[in-house]
Structure formats: C-alpha cells, structure tokens
Design a protein around this motif. Sequence first.
Motif, PDB file in Angstrom:
ATOM      1  N   ALA A  37       0.693  -1.440  -0.063  1.00  0.00           N
ATOM      2  CA  ALA A  37      -0.072  -0.031  -0.323  1.00  0.00           C
ATOM      3  C   ALA A  37       1.095   0.903   0.608  1.00  0.00           C
ATOM      4  N   ALA A  38       1.828   0.876   0.994  1.00  0.00           N
ATOM      5  CA  ALA A  38       2.977   2.383   0.512  1.00  0.00           C
ATOM      6  C   ALA A  38       3.383   2.489  -0.907  1.00  0.00           C
ATOM      7  N   ALA A  39       3.758   1.715  -1.528  1.00  0.00           N
ATOM      8  CA  ALA A  39       3.998   1.983  -2.953  1.00  0.00           C
ATOM      9  C   ALA A  39       3.197   3.695  -3.590  1.00  0.00           C
ATOM     10  N   SER A  40       4.474   4.486  -4.090  1.00  0.00           N
ATOM     11  CA  SER A  40       4.077   5.601  -4.374  1.00  0.00           C
ATOM     12  C   SER A  40       3.266   5.257  -6.113  1.00  0.00           C
ATOM     13  N   GLU A  41       2.814   6.517  -5.962  1.00  0.00           N
ATOM     14  CA  GLU A  41       2.299   6.645  -7.731  1.00  0.00           C
ATOM     15  C   GLU A  41       2.890   6.823  -7.981  1.00  0.00           C
ATOM     16  N   LYS A  42       3.767   7.018  -8.238  1.00  0.00           N
ATOM     17  CA  LYS A  42       4.662   7.362  -9.947  1.00  0.00           C
ATOM     18  C   LYS A  42       5.221   6.175  -9.871  1.00  0.00           C
ATOM     19  N   GLU A  43       5.495   5.216  -8.818  1.00  0.00           N
ATOM     20  CA  GLU A  43       6.102   3.711  -8.978  1.00  0.00           C
ATOM     21  C   GLU A  43       5.116   2.866  -9.661  1.00  0.00           C
ATOM     22  N   SER A  44       3.963   3.350  -9.036  1.00  0.00           N
ATOM     23  CA  SER A  44       2.475   2.634  -9.489  1.00  0.00           C
ATOM     24  C   SER A  44       2.392   2.427 -11.546  1.00  0.00           C
ATOM     25  N   MET A  45       2.487   3.722 -11.896  1.00  0.00           N
ATOM     26  CA  MET A  45       2.813   3.973 -12.671  1.00  0.00           C
ATOM     27  C   MET A  45       3.665   3.842 -13.585  1.00  0.00           C
ATOM     28  N   TYR A  46       4.857   3.545 -13.015  1.00  0.00           N
ATOM     29  CA  TYR A  46       5.954   2.726 -13.288  1.00  0.00           C
ATOM     30  C   TYR A  46       5.641   1.484 -14.331  1.00  0.00           C
ATOM     31  N   LEU A  47       4.798   0.746 -12.913  1.00  0.00           N
ATOM     32  CA  LEU A  47       3.906  -0.834 -13.207  1.00  0.00           C
ATOM     33  C   LEU A  47       3.515  -0.646 -13.888  1.00  0.00           C
ATOM     34  N   VAL A  48       2.453   0.132 -14.513  1.00  0.00           N
ATOM     35  CA  VAL A  48       0.944  -0.219 -15.010  1.00  0.00           C
ATOM     36  C   VAL A  48       2.310  -0.414 -16.723  1.00  0.00           C
ATOM     37  N   SER A  49       3.353   1.059 -16.774  1.00  0.00           N
ATOM     38  CA  SER A  49       4.281   1.201 -18.255  1.00  0.00           C
ATOM     39  C   SER A  49       5.213  -0.039 -18.696  1.00  0.00           C
ATOM     40  N   GLU A  50       5.046  -0.930 -17.747  1.00  0.00           N
ATOM     41  CA  GLU A  50       5.773  -2.321 -17.629  1.00  0.00           C
ATOM     42  C   GLU A  50       5.222  -3.138 -18.180  1.00  0.00           C
ATOM     43  N   PHE A  51       4.360  -3.014 -17.377  1.00  0.00           N
ATOM     44  CA  PHE A  51       2.498  -3.965 -17.514  1.00  0.00           C
ATOM     45  C   PHE A  51       2.703  -4.073 -19.199  1.00  0.00           C
ATOM     46  N   ALA A  52       2.613  -3.416 -19.806  1.00  0.00           N
ATOM     47  CA  ALA A  52       2.029  -2.386 -20.860  1.00  0.00           C
ATOM     48  C   ALA A  52       3.058  -2.962 -22.051  1.00  0.00           C
ATOM     49  N   GLN A  53       4.355  -2.335 -21.859  1.00  0.00           N
ATOM     50  CA  GLN A  53       5.543  -2.707 -22.578  1.00  0.00           C
ATOM     51  C   GLN A  53       5.317  -5.092 -22.667  1.00  0.00           C
ATOM     52  N   LYS A  54       5.242  -5.699 -21.963  1.00  0.00           N
ATOM     53  CA  LYS A  54       5.282  -6.570 -21.793  1.00  0.00           C
ATOM     54  C   LYS A  54       3.647  -7.329 -22.635  1.00  0.00           C
ATOM     55  N   HIS A  55       2.699  -6.558 -22.592  1.00  0.00           N
ATOM     56  CA  HIS A  55       1.440  -7.174 -23.099  1.00  0.00           C
ATOM     57  C   HIS A  55       0.927  -6.996 -24.569  1.00  0.00           C
ATOM     58  N   PHE A  56       2.070  -5.982 -25.179  1.00  0.00           N
ATOM     59  CA  PHE A  56       2.063  -5.437 -26.103  1.00  0.00           C
ATOM     60  C   PHE A  56       3.221  -6.015 -26.876  1.00  0.00           C
ATOM     61  N   SER A  57       3.663  -6.473 -26.203  1.00  0.00           N
ATOM     62  CA  SER A  57       4.926  -7.325 -26.865  1.00  0.00           C
ATOM     63  C   SER A  57       4.345  -8.666 -27.296  1.00  0.00           C
ATOM     64  N   GLU A  58       3.497  -9.279 -25.756  1.00  0.00           N
ATOM     65  CA  GLU A  58       3.382 -11.016 -25.817  1.00  0.00           C
ATOM     66  C   GLU A  58       1.930 -10.592 -27.263  1.00  0.00           C
ATOM     67  N   THR A  59       1.290  -9.815 -27.518  1.00  0.00           N
ATOM     68  CA  THR A  59       0.608  -9.674 -28.868  1.00  0.00           C
ATOM     69  C   THR A  59       0.981  -9.579 -29.679  1.00  0.00           C
ATOM     70  N   LEU A  60       1.849  -9.144 -30.061  1.00  0.00           N
ATOM     71  CA  LEU A  60       2.281  -8.945 -31.123  1.00  0.00           C
ATOM     72  C   LEU A  60       3.340 -10.332 -31.524  1.00  0.00           C
ATOM     73  N   TRP A  61       3.489 -11.449 -30.697  1.00  0.00           N
ATOM     74  CA  TRP A  61       3.975 -12.638 -31.073  1.00  0.00           C
ATOM     75  C   TRP A  61       3.694 -13.786 -30.652  1.00  0.00           C
ATOM     76  N   ARG A  62       2.233 -13.436 -30.621  1.00  0.00           N
ATOM     77  CA  ARG A  62       1.661 -14.956 -29.050  1.00  0.00           C
ATOM     78  C   ARG A  62       0.024 -14.821 -30.346  1.00  0.00           C
ATOM     79  N   SER A  63      -0.879 -13.390 -30.510  1.00  0.00           N
ATOM     80  CA  SER A  63      -1.512 -13.687 -30.863  1.00  0.00           C
ATOM     81  C   SER A  63      -1.653 -13.128 -32.510  1.00  0.00           C
ATOM     82  N   GLU A  64      -2.590 -13.821 -33.495  1.00  0.00           N
ATOM     83  CA  GLU A  64      -3.116 -14.103 -34.942  1.00  0.00           C
ATOM     84  C   GLU A  64      -2.758 -12.544 -35.442  1.00  0.00           C
TER      85      GLU A  64
END
Length: 659
Positions: free
Chosen positions: A105-132
């Motif tokens: 709960a103590a994680a900062s707002e900025k850190e939460s934004m970094y985590l969201v961005s890093e998830f997005a990068q992994k998601h877009f990369s997986e979409t590129l390689w795994r989805s039709e």
Amino acid sequence: MIAKSTIDAVYDTARVEEVIGDFVQLKKSGANFKGLSPFSDERTPSFMVSPVKQIWKDFSSGKGGNVVAFLMEHEHFTYPEAIKYLAKKYNIEIEETEQSQEDKAAASEKESMYLVSEFAQKHFSETLWRSEPGKAIGLTYFKERGFTTETIEKFGLGYCLDEWDGFTNAALKKGYKLEFLEKTGLTIVKEAGTDRQRTFDRFKARVMFPIHSMSGRVLGFGGRILTNDKKAAKYLNSPESEIYHKSKVLYGIYYAKQAIAKEDVCYLVEGYTDVIQLYQRGIHNVVASSGTALTPEQIRLIGRLTNNITVLFDGDAAGMRASLRGVDLILEQGLNVRVCTFPEGEDPDSYAKNHSYEEVKDFLENNAKDFIQFKTSLLFAETAHDPIKKAETVRDIVSSISKIPDRIKQEIYIQECARMLDVSEEVLFNTLAQNRKKEINAAVKEAKKDKEKAFEVVKNEPQRPQVNQQALLERKILELLLLYGNMEAEFEDLILKEDDKGELALEPEMVSAKVYEKIYLDLQEDEIGFTHGNFQAIFGLIVQEMNQNPEFNMGQFLSDKDIGLVEEISSILMEDEKYVLHEWEKKEIYPKSKEVGVAQIVSETILTLRCVLVKKQISELQANLAQGPEADNSGILEEVLGYIQLNKILSKKLNRVMA
C-alpha cells in the motif's frame, strides 16, 4: 522485502564509478573521476566520484552519497528499486521475503505508473508474438522494415490490438488500477452518463515503440498506425505525465549510453526506426528526439556522455532548414556539432538497411561536415546571385557562431567562415560584436526592469550569515574519523599540571593510539558533544562501527544508513576533493599529503574546538553578571578568570596570539 544477504552482495560488488559512468561521462582526475553535473546546467565539471571511498559529490547542487543514493536521486528510484537495478547489472540473484500489505500500500503513485507502463510493454510484446493479429499485422510490419527477431525483442517492440478496450480490460483483470492507466495515458476515460465511464485504448491498432529512461525503465510509448485513416495521426506519443516528459527524454538513450561514452560522439536522428535500423547495423551510439523538436534538456542529456553530436538528416532540403534551429541549440549548450546528410531519397533508416556496417560507418565519417560548411552549402545554394540574400545568410551564420559560449571557438569559426564565404574577418568580427552588443543591451534592459520591480517594495539588506566555527570543527573531526579513523598514530597528549610556581601548564606526553580512539577519549574527557544537525548521530555510528569492525569498510558502513545521513557523510568526505578540480599539479603546486601529519591535525582540531568552547563559556558567564552596586559577581568573575587562563594556555599551545 529484499534479503540483507542480497543487499550486502550488491554493496560488495557494485562500483560507483561504473554505475555513474552509465549516466555521466567521467574522466580520470588523480585518484578520482570528474564530470559534468547531471543535476544542474554547468559547463565546468564539478561532479566528483571517488572509487576509493565509493561515494560521489556534486559541488554544483550539493548532492552526494553512495551508489544507491545516486540512483535514487538521478533515476528517482526507491531504495528497493535501486538495489534491484544494481543486482540486475551485476547478475546478483535477488532473495526476497514476503512483502506485507502495508508495504504494498505504501508504493508511491510514481512507482505505480512505472509498473503499469512495464506491464503494458510486456503485454504489447506478447500480443505481437502470440496473437494472430499481432503476428499478421504488427510482426509483418517490423519484418518488412528489415528488423530481425533479436532487434524486435531487444527494443521491446509490440502491437496493440484493433479493439476499443482490449488492453485496458487485460490490465484491469491483472489488478492494475484504472487511475494509473489513465495517468500514464494508456487508457482514455470518458464520462458516459450518470455514474458511468467508457474506456478506450489510446494506442488501438498501432505498432508500439516503448520509450525508456537512461536506466531502462519504461516511461511511455510511441505508436504508429498501419491503416490509411486520414483522421488519425501517423505517430502518437504518450501524453505528458508524472514519469514521462518528452522534452527531457531521448529515444534509444538506454541502449546507446555506453557506446556514446566509448565512441565519444552521439548520432542524432529524427525517428524511432532510424535509431533501430542503425543500431541493428552496428551503429549503437544513436538516439532520436522523442516525437518532439530538439530541446536544451535533451542536449544536456547527451552532454553528460559526450561533447560531440553529429546530426543526421535525410536528403529533404526543406526538412533540413527546419532543423537548423536544433543545431543552434546544440551550439548554445557548448557542445561540438557536425551535420551529415544522406543522398536524396535516402534517410538513416533506408541507408542502414541497404548498406553494410563498414559502408555506413565510412559514410558517416566521411560526410559529416562542420556546421558552418553545412549551413553555407545549404543556404548559399539559394543565394548565389542575390547579394542581399547572401548578406542575410552571412548574418545568419554569424548569429549561430555568436551562440557558442567559448570565445576561442568563436574566433576559429569566424576565421573559417571568412575563408569559406570570401568575406573579411574584420567585417565578421564587427557583426559578431554587434550581436553581442544587442544581447548585452537586452540583458541590461531586463536587469533595469528587475531593479525597478525591486524598488517597488523596500527590503532590508540581508545579513551576511556568520560562520559557525563550532560546526566547522565538528565537521572536521568527522572527516578525520571517516578518512583515518582506523589509522595508528603517535599523539602528543597534553596533561594539565601545576608548575613549581603553582601556575597551570600543559605538559606533553607521547601516546600511541588509533585516531578514532584518541578522538573519542578526548571528547569524552571534556564531555564534549556535537551540536550541529546529524553530527552526533554520525559520530556515534562511526565509533561503534570502528570499535566492532577493525577492517572498516565504507561501502558496508553506508549500506544500511538513512539516505540523509549518507548524503551528509558523502559531503563531509568529498569536501577536499573539490580542490582536485583545480588541477594544482598542472600549475606546479604540490599540496602536502594529509596522511603525513594526521596526528598533528587531530590534536590541533580538538585543541581549537576546546578554545571555541572555552570562549563560549566565558561569554555565557559574562552575560550572567548581575547589575547594580550591591551585586556580588565574585564567584562568576573567579570562574571567568579561570577560563581565561585556560584559554591562554590552549592558545599558546596552538601558537596563537591572545588579545
């Protein structure tokens, strides 16, 4: 929580000069390294790194600390993030204990934004390689551009599906909050009636280029649409956010930083694909302004790694003229700039794709022109038979030269300009002087305005701050402890005795002791405590550490200390290093090494502190003298005389004249 064994391994392995060298161009300076401050705009190096002490100090901003403090200050990491970054850099396995709900709960707002961005990068990369659709549309596009599988993976390229909220729903299912999806700009939220919201993926149906910080964190994205939708922008960037400021970011800097420092030149291009194609071809020291016109902040980012920039333009003359402003900005920042143009119809992307590494390398080296040669060839082509336009072009080039802060460089460029343009040096120098005069007049006008504003409200002159002599001496004692605490030395101990006439005198007696023991016992004997800021806490920690660990290790000592104490200790340790910046040896001045007389310095510092405290006591006693004819001050006066006598003895030992 990260296990202590991991933290200890990180501090044992990480080298402050190696880590900071990834972000700042460091040059050897005696036993230390120096470079331009990454925290302020400066042209003379005042940033020092000590490999021996494993600390750094920035004299322009006052910041300092160990390797972790640098990452926390420069990259805005939390302490765990800095440890994880170093563990990754040095291939140290991270042991973690279960994180509590409170910690999460103590994680900062900025850190939460970094985590969201890093998830997005992994998601877009997986979409590129795994989805039709990802493979059929996104991957096909990248392959057609000539990017290899290795390159696509290295740059983390991806694809966002052609769905209104496909990514947003995936992120929400993984537990990421809509608040941070919106703040990073990945999701657009619109009101749709009472208590209803509609969400849209900002980068719907686009191939994705993640934009990294210098340390490799995902800050934002650039997305390219692949359809022929005339209403949609070809390229779309993440909006400004708490973590993404496009004017302060360069695309590719994370991958290029080491090559830029090593090659001592940075190639500056316009687009994402230019960077990727050149990197794939083997030209690694290349970056792009991230979807924006070049800014001073971006230039200063390069300036931390090299003083040399080569701007790469395609063959479009109109585009080159529009980019000349960027060349002037580079000159203003005091960096050296060259320009390389590709043949008509070619750009860095296409040229790198169709030529070998050797051909690209040779082309860049052989076709890079000095900015004067470039400007002259570009502008004079249009003014060859028009004297008025030719005169304007000359003024334009002189205006660029006037932006260079180095006067010697200015003169050399003026001479070169005179030779190339067939104009006398005298005329060019006069034009340069006129430009300077205009700048001075403008500055004077601005200063007058400020002065008039100042007289609108009468303010008292600020008092010059008094020097706190006691604080300086306390700081000096801590410095001696940190530098020489475990060193064995012969000290002249002073014993206060009565002589044959009954007068007090200090008699010398030689004793052998470690520096920290001598300082601790002397201060204990006189019941002297530190009074300034964190000094008492630092003193206690140093003495305790040296008493418990004969082999005092600065890195380990600082590893678990509060960041404020680490900065204070680094500031104390590096105080003398600022004088190294003056390079006395080159001026044939050779300062005496402190190690030669540590015992003498320790004794003199403690004696001086005693003098200061005695004078302070005298002042306090005199302030307590009672007023009036019947006042009895005999006791206080006797005490004052005793302190005055003691002060004379101490001052005599220090060879000082007493008033």
